[in-house]
Structures are given as structure tokens and as C-alpha cells.
Design a protein around this motif. Structure first.
Motif, PDB file in Angstrom:
ATOM      1  N   ALA A 130       4.925   0.420   9.360  1.00  0.00           N
ATOM      2  CA  ALA A 130       4.282  -0.407   8.669  1.00  0.00           C
ATOM      3  C   ALA A 130       4.819  -1.537   7.684  1.00  0.00           C
ATOM      4  CB  ALA A 130       3.763   0.497   7.774  1.00  0.00           C
ATOM      5  N   HIS A 131       4.475  -2.193   8.004  1.00  0.00           N
ATOM      6  CA  HIS A 131       4.865  -3.569   6.977  1.00  0.00           C
ATOM      7  C   HIS A 131       4.518  -4.230   6.318  1.00  0.00           C
ATOM      8  CE1 HIS A 131       2.372  -6.741   9.244  1.00  0.00           C
ATOM      9  NE2 HIS A 131       2.357  -6.232  10.086  1.00  0.00           N
ATOM     10  N   SER A 132       2.695  -4.483   6.509  1.00  0.00           N
ATOM     11  CA  SER A 132       2.287  -4.818   4.692  1.00  0.00           C
ATOM     12  C   SER A 132       2.522  -3.374   4.015  1.00  0.00           C
ATOM     13  CB  SER A 132       0.512  -4.457   5.502  1.00  0.00           C
ATOM     14  OG  SER A 132       0.404  -2.664   5.558  1.00  0.00           O
ATOM     15  N   ASP A 133       2.243  -4.701   2.768  1.00  0.00           N
ATOM     16  CA  ASP A 133       2.428  -3.977   1.270  1.00  0.00           C
ATOM     17  C   ASP A 133       1.740  -2.593   0.966  1.00  0.00           C
ATOM     18  OD1 ASP A 133       4.059  -6.420   0.790  1.00  0.00           O
ATOM     19  OD2 ASP A 133       2.651  -6.714  -0.256  1.00  0.00           O
ATOM     20  N   PHE A 134       0.186  -2.576   1.476  1.00  0.00           N
ATOM     21  CA  PHE A 134       0.077  -1.151   1.412  1.00  0.00           C
ATOM     22  C   PHE A 134      -0.031  -0.393   2.544  1.00  0.00           C
ATOM     23  CE2 PHE A 134      -3.463   1.639   2.940  1.00  0.00           C
ATOM     24  CZ  PHE A 134      -4.240   2.182   1.836  1.00  0.00           C
ATOM     25  N   GLY A 135       0.855  -0.251   3.947  1.00  0.00           N
ATOM     26  CA  GLY A 135       1.069   0.078   4.776  1.00  0.00           C
ATOM     27  C   GLY A 135       2.396   0.945   4.216  1.00  0.00           C
ATOM     28  N   VAL A 136       3.406  -0.203   3.936  1.00  0.00           N
ATOM     29  CA  VAL A 136       4.634   0.451   3.975  1.00  0.00           C
ATOM     30  C   VAL A 136       4.495   0.901   2.073  1.00  0.00           C
ATOM     31  CG1 VAL A 136       6.910  -0.636   2.640  1.00  0.00           C
ATOM     32  CG2 VAL A 136       6.171  -1.359   4.316  1.00  0.00           C
ATOM     33  N   ARG A 137       3.604   0.795   1.019  1.00  0.00           N
ATOM     34  CA  ARG A 137       3.787   2.005   0.391  1.00  0.00           C
ATOM     35  C   ARG A 137       3.382   3.119   0.810  1.00  0.00           C
ATOM     36  NH1 ARG A 137       1.681  -2.490  -2.739  1.00  0.00           N
ATOM     37  NH2 ARG A 137      -1.217  -1.776  -2.285  1.00  0.00           N
ATOM     38  N   SER A 138       1.739   3.145   1.230  1.00  0.00           N
ATOM     39  CA  SER A 138       1.520   5.080   1.880  1.00  0.00           C
ATOM     40  C   SER A 138       2.571   5.339   2.129  1.00  0.00           C
ATOM     41  CB  SER A 138       0.265   3.979   2.788  1.00  0.00           C
ATOM     42  OG  SER A 138       0.008   5.053   2.951  1.00  0.00           O
ATOM     43  N   LEU A 139       3.441   4.592   3.571  1.00  0.00           N
ATOM     44  CA  LEU A 139       4.214   5.470   4.014  1.00  0.00           C
ATOM     45  C   LEU A 139       5.394   5.928   3.403  1.00  0.00           C
ATOM     46  CD1 LEU A 139       4.627   7.053   7.173  1.00  0.00           C
ATOM     47  CD2 LEU A 139       5.621   4.287   7.896  1.00  0.00           C
ATOM     48  N   ARG A 140       5.380   4.846   2.997  1.00  0.00           N
ATOM     49  CA  ARG A 140       7.051   5.652   2.038  1.00  0.00           C
ATOM     50  C   ARG A 140       7.004   6.827   0.709  1.00  0.00           C
ATOM     51  NH1 ARG A 140      10.925   2.609   1.060  1.00  0.00           N
ATOM     52  NH2 ARG A 140       9.879   0.531   1.543  1.00  0.00           N
TER      53      ARG A 140
ATOM     54  N   ALA B 268      13.474  -6.324   9.631  1.00  0.00           N
ATOM     55  CA  ALA B 268      13.084  -6.841  10.251  1.00  0.00           C
ATOM     56  C   ALA B 268      11.620  -6.303   9.062  1.00  0.00           C
ATOM     57  CB  ALA B 268      12.414  -7.062  11.105  1.00  0.00           C
ATOM     58  N   GLY B 269      11.459  -6.280   8.009  1.00  0.00           N
ATOM     59  CA  GLY B 269      10.147  -6.194   6.979  1.00  0.00           C
ATOM     60  C   GLY B 269       9.528  -5.229   7.998  1.00  0.00           C
ATOM     61  N   TRP B 270       9.771  -4.038   8.757  1.00  0.00           N
ATOM     62  CA  TRP B 270       9.474  -2.840   8.450  1.00  0.00           C
ATOM     63  C   TRP B 270       9.426  -1.688   8.662  1.00  0.00           C
ATOM     64  CZ3 TRP B 270       4.993  -1.955  11.790  1.00  0.00           C
ATOM     65  CH2 TRP B 270       4.598  -3.307  12.399  1.00  0.00           C
ATOM     66  N   LEU B 271       9.390  -0.497   7.925  1.00  0.00           N
ATOM     67  CA  LEU B 271       9.383   1.038   7.361  1.00  0.00           C
ATOM     68  C   LEU B 271       8.840   1.660   8.839  1.00  0.00           C
ATOM     69  CD1 LEU B 271      10.298   2.952   5.603  1.00  0.00           C
ATOM     70  CD2 LEU B 271       8.212   3.284   4.574  1.00  0.00           C
ATOM     71  N   VAL B 272       9.865   1.994   9.127  1.00  0.00           N
ATOM     72  CA  VAL B 272      10.206   3.399   9.960  1.00  0.00           C
ATOM     73  C   VAL B 272      10.070   4.521   9.781  1.00  0.00           C
ATOM     74  CG1 VAL B 272       9.993   2.945  13.109  1.00  0.00           C
ATOM     75  CG2 VAL B 272      10.012   1.443  11.909  1.00  0.00           C
ATOM     76  N   VAL B 273       9.334   5.512  10.591  1.00  0.00           N
ATOM     77  CA  VAL B 273       9.550   7.236  10.083  1.00  0.00           C
ATOM     78  C   VAL B 273       9.059   7.707  11.861  1.00  0.00           C
ATOM     79  CG1 VAL B 273       8.970   8.726   8.675  1.00  0.00           C
ATOM     80  CG2 VAL B 273       8.883   6.595   7.404  1.00  0.00           C
ATOM     81  N   GLY B 274      10.353   8.531  11.947  1.00  0.00           N
ATOM     82  CA  GLY B 274      10.097   9.197  12.863  1.00  0.00           C
ATOM     83  C   GLY B 274      10.076  11.003  12.750  1.00  0.00           C
ATOM     84  N   PHE B 275       8.899  11.740  13.068  1.00  0.00           N
ATOM     85  CA  PHE B 275       8.652  13.183  12.232  1.00  0.00           C
ATOM     86  C   PHE B 275       8.733  13.659  13.489  1.00  0.00           C
ATOM     87  CE2 PHE B 275       5.974  10.368   9.819  1.00  0.00           C
ATOM     88  CZ  PHE B 275       6.078  10.554   8.371  1.00  0.00           C
ATOM     89  N   GLU B 276       9.091  15.485  13.261  1.00  0.00           N
ATOM     90  CA  GLU B 276       8.612  16.045  14.496  1.00  0.00           C
ATOM     91  C   GLU B 276       7.443  16.047  14.915  1.00  0.00           C
ATOM     92  OE1 GLU B 276       8.007  20.862  14.591  1.00  0.00           O
ATOM     93  OE2 GLU B 276       8.123  19.972  13.192  1.00  0.00           O
TER      94      GLU B 276
END
Length: 261
Positions: A52-62, A86-94
Motif C-alpha cells: 500500500a502507498h495511500s495514507d489509508f492503505g498504509v495505515r490499514s496494512l500497518r 519508494a513510499g510503499w509498505l510491503v508485507v509478505g505473508f505465509e
């Protein structure tokens, strides 16, 4: 809103490739909390990636990241890694291989869900700043408050039957509440899967949290939830909103007709 994997900055895809050994991505067919949600395959295997990179998307994913790290297996897929660039939060899940749960009457998947609900009903909420019942649902009742971890969205799309058992995915709306709230929020999904309202309540009665909940409290929840989805449905053409409005309305009608109110 979902975007295509190919729209990601090269800095992001390079970091994913370093961890997975490749970036062959297949987009997820459900959900919308993160701009990117896809199964990524490489030489290291499969990982389910959210970004996610939008404000809402990053808050939700964090938020989802923190809850998933606190809960972990067997309730939630394990967090393999995460990074920001690069302004993105990236998470790798099982990656969870398997079909979504079948919640129709008589399905063996109901037993797996029942076992998970028993465990969750005894799981204290982690100290990660979870939603309050009102913050999550938009309405409140004093009896909704509690100290239990409540997923709040146990529809079939968030329940995956893997070779290792049931996995509950997408903890983006996890809430700290009384355990009966989880069960009440499950009623519409059971109705949508083919149960009558009576069958849904009978199945939920195997859990002490349901049996202990005061009938007037359940009446209040059913009424407020039905009102919420009726309003949302009237303001939208989304089919899933119309479905939830119908299912919550059927439950409320049942409680009226059965003399619970």
C-alpha cells in the motif's frame, strides 16, 4: 482500489524478488484494503504479498501487520517479512493453499470453524491498539465491550482450508470486544451460506459466549446491524452490500417473529 502489479515501482519489485526469488504475481480476487494483494511465486516458493502507498492503505496494512505478528499461527498466516521503500509498505505473508471454507449446513468446514471460534473466544486481545466495537461497527452497546480478540469478518473469503488446518486471513478490522460479538457478526455469513436464522443461532449455541449473551442484547445488535446495512445498501449499488442488508434483515425479522424482542 486495487492496482496492477506492473504499476509498482522497480524498487519495490526488486526487493520482493530478492526475498522470493522471482516476481510472478497472480492478483487476489477478493478484498480491497491494500492497493496490491497477490500471490507471488519465485525460487523460494510462494508468498502472499500486500502493499500500500495511500495514507489509508498504509495505515490499514500497518495495523494488519501488527495484529498478524501478535496473533500468528494457527489463527493467522505467519508474517514472513516486511519493508518500506519508494513510499510503499510491503508485507509478505505465509501463502495459504486451499479452498475457501464452505459454511453451508452440514459442511465439515463448520467443525473447523467451530474449533477456531472456541480458541479465539479465549484469546486475549493483543496490545496493539485494536478497534473498539463502535469504531469498527458504527454502533455500540455496553455489553459489546470486552478484552477478547475479535476478527469481525469471518466470511468464507477470509477462511481458507489448508492441509495444516483452517487459516483466518485479513485481520485489518480486528477489534477488542466481548467474545459474543464475533458470533453475532457471523450470523449473516451463515445465513448467506444457506442456513436459516434458526439454524444459524442453533449452531452458534454450542459456544458458551452465545448462550450467556442476554436476548435483549442480541436483539439490539441485530436491529442496529440490520439498520446499518439497510442504509449502506440504499446508498450503493454494490451487490455485497445488498446481500448483507438482506441477510441482516432476515435475522432481525426472525428475532421479531420468534418472540425474542
Amino acid at each position: 482500489m486495487r492496482i496492477d502489479w506492473t504499476s509498482l515501482p522497480e524498487a519495490v519489485t526488486n526487493e520482493v524478488a530478492d526475498r522470493v526469488g522471482g516476481t510472478h504475481a497472480i492478483p487476489a480476487s477478493t478484498g480491497d484494503h491494500a492497493e496490491i494483494a497477490a500471490t507471488v511465486t519465485g525460487t523460494a516458493g510462494k508468498v502472499f504479498v500486500k502493499a500500500a502507498h495511500s495514507d489509508f492503505g498504509v495505515r490499514s496494512l500497518r495495523f494488519e501487520l501488527r495484529v498478524s505478528e501478535a496473533v500468528s499461527v494457527p489463527h493467522s498466516p505467519a508474517v514472513r517479512w516486511h519493508f518500506e521503500t519508494a513510499g510503499w509498505l510491503v508485507v509478505g505473508f505465509e501463502h495459504c493453499d486451499g479452498p475457501h471454507a464452505d459454511l453451508s449446513p452440514g459442511s465439515p468446514d463448520l467443525d473447523l470453524l467451530g474449533e477456531a471460534l472456541t480458541v479465539l473466544g479465549k484469546t486475549p486481545a493483543p496490545d496493539v491498539g485494536l478497534f473498539t466495537p463502535k469504531g469498527r461497527l458504527g454502533f455500540e452497546h455496553p455489553a459489546m465491550n470486552g478484552d477478547t480478540l475479535v476478527h469481525t469478518d469471518l466470511g468464507p473469503a477470509n477462511l481458507i482450508i489448508t492441509p495444516h488446518g483452517l487459516r483466518i486471513v485479513d485481520w485489518a478490522m480486528a477489534t477488542k470486544a466481548a467474545p459474543w460479538v464475533e458470533l453475532a457478526m457471523l450470523v449473516p455469513w451463515l445465513i448467506g451460506s444457506g442456513h436459516t436464522s434458526r439454524q444459524a443461532e442453533t449452531w452458534l449455541a454450542q459456544h458458551s459466549a452465545w448462550s450467556k449473551a442476554d436476548a435483549s442484547v442480541l436483539d439490539d445488535f441485530a436491529a442496529k446491524n440490520a439498520e446499518k446495512w439497510a442504509f449502506k445498501s440504499s446508498q450503493s449499488t454494490a451487490g455485497w452490500m445488498r446481500d448483507l442488508a438482506g441477510w441482516t434483515g432476515r435475522w432481525l425479522t426472525y428475532r421479531h417473529r420468534s418472540g425474542n424482542t
